[in-house]
Design a protein around this motif. Sequence first.
Motif, PDB file in Angstrom:
ATOM      1  N   TYR A 143      -0.202   0.202   2.531  1.00  0.00           N
ATOM      2  CA  TYR A 143       0.015  -0.608   3.727  1.00  0.00           C
ATOM      3  C   TYR A 143       0.999   0.138   4.609  1.00  0.00           C
ATOM      4  O   TYR A 143       1.717   1.041   4.159  1.00  0.00           O
ATOM      5  N   LEU A 147       4.349  -2.782   8.825  1.00  0.00           N
ATOM      6  CA  LEU A 147       3.580  -4.005   8.577  1.00  0.00           C
ATOM      7  C   LEU A 147       2.997  -4.586   9.867  1.00  0.00           C
ATOM      8  O   LEU A 147       2.931  -5.795  10.053  1.00  0.00           O
ATOM      9  N   GLN A 166      -0.838  -9.071   1.431  1.00  0.00           N
ATOM     10  CA  GLN A 166       0.371  -8.790   0.660  1.00  0.00           C
ATOM     11  C   GLN A 166       0.481  -9.640  -0.613  1.00  0.00           C
ATOM     12  O   GLN A 166       1.108  -9.219  -1.581  1.00  0.00           O
ATOM     13  N   GLU A 218      -1.260  -8.112   9.810  1.00  0.00           N
ATOM     14  CA  GLU A 218       0.014  -7.451   9.499  1.00  0.00           C
ATOM     15  C   GLU A 218       0.269  -7.357   7.991  1.00  0.00           C
ATOM     16  O   GLU A 218       0.090  -8.316   7.247  1.00  0.00           O
ATOM     17  N   GLY A 219       0.655  -6.167   7.588  1.00  0.00           N
ATOM     18  CA  GLY A 219       1.018  -5.932   6.196  1.00  0.00           C
ATOM     19  C   GLY A 219      -0.139  -5.775   5.241  1.00  0.00           C
ATOM     20  O   GLY A 219       0.067  -5.590   4.044  1.00  0.00           O
ATOM     21  N   ASN A 244       7.667 -10.346   7.146  1.00  0.00           N
ATOM     22  CA  ASN A 244       7.138  -9.003   7.364  1.00  0.00           C
ATOM     23  C   ASN A 244       8.080  -8.161   8.217  1.00  0.00           C
ATOM     24  O   ASN A 244       8.220  -6.948   7.994  1.00  0.00           O
ATOM     25  N   HIS A 247      10.755  -7.047   5.915  1.00  0.00           N
ATOM     26  CA  HIS A 247      10.201  -6.013   5.033  1.00  0.00           C
ATOM     27  C   HIS A 247      10.132  -4.672   5.768  1.00  0.00           C
ATOM     28  O   HIS A 247      10.497  -3.627   5.223  1.00  0.00           O
TER      29      HIS A 247
END
Length: 291
Positions: A143, A147, A166, A218-219, A244, A247
């Motif tokens: 990934y 993200l 995720q 996303e991610g 995210n 992260h």
Amino acid sequence: MELNLKKVDIVTKISKEDFIKNYYKKQKPVVVKQFTKEWSAYKKWDLDYIKEVAGNKSVPLYDDRPIDPKAKFNSPHAYMRMDKYINLLKNKPTKYRIFLWNIFKEVPNLQKDFKYPNLGVTFLKSIPTLFFGGYNSYTFMHYDIDLANIFHFHFEGKKECILFDQSQSKYLYKVPNSLIAHRGIDFSKPDIKKWPALKNAKGYITELEHGDMLYIPEGYWHYMKYITPGFSMSLRSLATHPKNLTHALYNFTVMIPLENLMRKTLGEKWMNWKNKKAKEDTDEIIKNIAV
């Protein structure tokens, strides 16, 4: 046993309202067929055209060899002139890929060939990037470091894409302090006996052809395999979910500096420990599920 994958939704057109409601807010992938047909790029962009306009550029190349323990994060394996690389792509199978190359900095006129989609999101206009690959070459399951929401447009040939969100990370043999799954896994035909946690992972699969757009939320983890030589362009929109964003910030401020430090100081010992830990930790999850 094969992976538990369902087909990505495929539509022939989509409005801004439908995209936001049915895919962006739900964080669900979708393929829009022939999305780029109104772009100049749809008719112009193929390997021969890129060779014509960027043939003298030196490009970074990646392949599927083990990571050099002493190399910094995302260091390329080689460099080659673009014209020679495209000749290689067209003449014989090669594992060499171009990854995250911002060709528009070196050939600005190419930016006139496409338009940022009107899909109700804000794009990061400074970093459109291109990806190239030859027959049967592939990216490892991974990934992206930020993200981001990714809008992936394919040109020339066909490409297979496998996606996981995720929540499936615990089943994918994620390597510690990294963005990748264990490199020993062939996601096109995984050995479930060796990697038993994969049977619990639920994801998506699709194929892209010239002109298609794939929205990757996303991610999302993604694995890309070139069925034929070809290339794609990604446009990005920042992650909006607080988890995210946190992260992503951690990846830039902690993960990368730590990874570069550990590679420099421990080298191969660090890499071996990470790969061993990925399998041990994931197999332990499966044992607990079985109990």
